[in-house]
Design an enzyme around this catalytic site. Structure first.
Site, mmCIF file in Angstrom:
data_model
loop_
_atom_site.group_PDB
_atom_site.id
_atom_site.type_symbol
_atom_site.label_atom_id
_atom_site.label_comp_id
_atom_site.label_asym_id
_atom_site.label_seq_id
_atom_site.Cartn_x
_atom_site.Cartn_y
_atom_site.Cartn_z
ATOM 1 N N TRP A 4 0.861 -1.190 0.000
ATOM 2 C CA TRP A 4 0.000 0.000 0.000
ATOM 3 C C TRP A 4 0.895 1.237 0.000
ATOM 4 O O TRP A 4 1.867 1.296 0.766
ATOM 5 C CB TRP A 4 -0.907 0.035 1.241
ATOM 6 N N GLU A 47 -3.142 -3.044 -2.251
ATOM 7 C CA GLU A 47 -4.255 -2.414 -1.508
ATOM 8 C C GLU A 47 -4.623 -1.051 -2.086
ATOM 9 O O GLU A 47 -3.799 -0.140 -2.144
ATOM 10 C CB GLU A 47 -3.877 -2.268 -0.031
ATOM 11 N N LYS A 96 -7.158 2.500 -2.327
ATOM 12 C CA LYS A 96 -7.765 3.449 -1.389
ATOM 13 C C LYS A 96 -8.397 4.592 -2.178
ATOM 14 O O LYS A 96 -7.893 4.962 -3.236
ATOM 15 C CB LYS A 96 -6.677 3.973 -0.445
ATOM 16 N N ASP A 100 -9.821 -2.973 1.799
ATOM 17 C CA ASP A 100 -9.910 -2.503 3.176
ATOM 18 C C ASP A 100 -11.300 -1.888 3.355
ATOM 19 O O ASP A 100 -11.730 -1.058 2.562
ATOM 20 C CB ASP A 100 -8.795 -1.460 3.412
ATOM 21 N N HIS A 111 -11.745 1.912 2.952
ATOM 22 C CA HIS A 111 -11.088 2.607 1.840
ATOM 23 C C HIS A 111 -11.989 2.998 0.687
ATOM 24 O O HIS A 111 -11.521 3.218 -0.430
ATOM 25 C CB HIS A 111 -9.948 1.738 1.298
ATOM 26 N N HIS A 154 -8.994 -6.369 4.670
ATOM 27 C CA HIS A 154 -8.600 -5.643 5.878
ATOM 28 C C HIS A 154 -9.858 -5.307 6.664
ATOM 29 O O HIS A 154 -10.653 -4.468 6.232
ATOM 30 C CB HIS A 154 -7.832 -4.361 5.516
ATOM 31 N N ASP A 198 -12.009 9.001 9.027
ATOM 32 C CA ASP A 198 -10.996 8.018 9.416
ATOM 33 C C ASP A 198 -11.364 6.624 8.921
ATOM 34 O O ASP A 198 -12.500 6.200 9.048
ATOM 35 C CB ASP A 198 -10.862 7.990 10.941
ATOM 36 N N ASP A 231 -9.784 3.838 10.003
ATOM 37 C CA ASP A 231 -9.088 2.849 10.824
ATOM 38 C C ASP A 231 -9.594 2.707 12.251
ATOM 39 O O ASP A 231 -8.806 2.497 13.164
ATOM 40 C CB ASP A 231 -7.586 3.172 10.834
ATOM 41 N N ASP A 291 -6.979 -4.366 10.288
ATOM 42 C CA ASP A 291 -6.223 -3.138 10.040
ATOM 43 C C ASP A 291 -6.921 -1.950 10.668
ATOM 44 O O ASP A 291 -7.784 -1.325 10.055
ATOM 45 C CB ASP A 291 -6.019 -2.908 8.537
#
Ligand code: RNT
Ligand code: ZN
Length: 428
Positions: free
Chosen positions: A193, A234, A236, A267, A270, A294, A302, A304, A334
């Site tokens: 990534w 990965e 995003k 993810d 993402h 992920h 955010d 995460d 993640d």
């Protein structure tokens, strides 16, 4: 709050639940066995807020940010390994551990450092020894952030010297992951990534993508044994400071993965804030060798937050189970939350992911499909609704009991005493 552990009530509740699920053709013992065997890869970086061992005080830039100041983060490899091992004792089922390149321990003591483009398997020998001793396979990630040469861009950088530095780093990471795979007897996933992107609308969106494509061509030209290494890419949509444009977007890596027959990493955080990944799985699987998921939770800006037993997590697990694709899909966590106890963060996320896996294997998919095939869509919908209030909790408790980890909320007290005895006294 210690209520259930080894209690008769738990076994009784499980017996009733087992009968209830048997009525829809589900063997709960079998579901527990299968769901517990799927490995969940825990992200090392939750243990220290993505600081790593290069001497960084705090993760800076790179489109990601750990916020919060809860005491007790791991300050070195020994502390991180100790914290991870303790988290493992609270999490049921098969586990792996996922490292980033900034977590190397170059032989010769903490002062010894190798540049990222010169890293070698020897820099991760402590991890490989630990991995073998604990039977915990490792995964890996090149680190393209928190570095002076990563300030503007990495693999898509205009300056060929800087681009080359990052190509060398990516190659080093693939070699290290391959050494992990050799050491552990099963392939290590190496997930690439990069944060490259732009805060505001770029005038040239194409050139950086062409440079990234060329860089990837060089990186993947190195052939390493497939029984040691599994490469993933990965994508995003946006990050902090790259709101308008990310070079490695979904379309970019999806196309690249299809063309080169590489695996893709999706993810959960993402995509557009309301966009979910569950439906993408069956859309992509026919065209790539596999996927890495992920488990994360996007919340406003955010991507995460700690993963939960959320509708999205549950839907993703159901989709993979329905597609019978767990042999082609890897599960990794993640997230990084520095505002709560980090071991608890791992535990919440991993237990939630395991819960969602179990729930998926308790679904009588054949009944749903039968209703669908005969046009009884009302039955399909009604059964999906009915399953939501089946006695799932008793089966989950039994999975934890069988795995020898605390049931329900019984792990709180253990985290408290680890915090008081081990994390609290760390001077930070
Ligand atoms: C960042 C990506 C990436 C990182 C880790 C630390 O948005 O999700 O996976 O979180 O590599
Ligand atoms: Zn991710």
């Amino acid at each position: 709050m210690k209520v259930y552990q080894h209690s008769e009530a738990l076994e009784q509740a499980y017996g009733l639940a087992k009968n209830r699920y048997a009525q829809v053709g589900i063997n709960t013992d079998e579901a527990i066995r299968v769901a517990a065997a799927i490995p969940i890869s825990l992200q090392c970086w939750q243990g220290d807020d993505v600081r790593g061992f290069e001497g960084a005080q705090r993760l800076s830039g790179g489109g990601i940010l750990a916020t919060g100041n809860y005491p007790g983060w791991a300050r070195n490899g020994d502390e991180l390994r100790s914290d991870a091992a303790f988290a493992f004792s609270l999490i049921p089922g098969a586990k792996r551990f996922n490292l980033h390149s900034i977590y190397g321990e170059t032989p010769g003591g903490p002062g010894k450092k190798r540049e990222r483009d010169a890293l070698e398997p020897a820099d991760f020998q402590t991890w490989m020894t630990w991995s073998q001793a604990n039977a915990i396979p490792l995964d890996f990630n090149p680190t393209f952030f928190a570095h002076p040469l990563a300030e503007a861009a990495t693999l898509s950088h205009e300056d060929p010297k800087i681009r080359r530095f990052w190509i060398r780093h990516a190659l080093a990471a693939r070699r290290i992951a391959s050494a992990f795979g050799e050491n552990q007897g099963v392939p290590a996933i190496n997930n690439l990534w990069i944060p490259d992107g732009s805060k505001d609308m770029p005038a040239d969106r194409l050139s950086p993508r062409l440079r990234l494509k060329d860089a990837l061509d060089e990186i993947f030209a190195l052939s390493l044994p497939a029984n040691t290494l599994s490469d993933t890419l990965e994508c995003k949509l946006f990050g902090i400071g790259s709101e308008a444009y990310v070079v490695g977007s979904h379309e970019f890596y999806l196309s690249y993965a299809v063309q080169k027959q590489l695996k893709l990493c999706l993810d959960m955080g993402h995509f557009h804030p309301t966009e979910k990944i569950a439906d993408k799985i069956s859309g992509i699987l026919p065209f790539v060798p596999g996927l890495l998921i992920h488990f994360s939770r996007g919340l406003r800006w955010d991507s995460d937050h700690v993963a939960l037993f959320s509708d999205e997590t549950r839907e993703v697990c159901r989709e993979v189970k329905r597609a019978e694709a767990f042999d082609r899909i890897a599960v990794a966590l993640d997230f990084f939350d520095a505002s709560i106890n980090r071991i608890a963060a791992w535990t919440i996320g991993a237990r939630s992911a395991r819960k969602a896996l179990l729930e998926a294997f308790l679904e009588p998919t054949a009944l749903l499909v039968a209703a669908e095939k005969t046009g009884k869509y009302h039955e399909r919908l009604a059964l999906m609704e009915a399953l939501k209030t089946f006695p799932f909790a008793a089966v989950w408790d039994k999975l934890c009991l069988d795995a020898g980890v605390p049931v329900g909320t019984d792990w709180f007290a253990l985290v408290d005493s680890y915090e008081q005895g081990i994390q609290g006294p760390r001077i930070q």
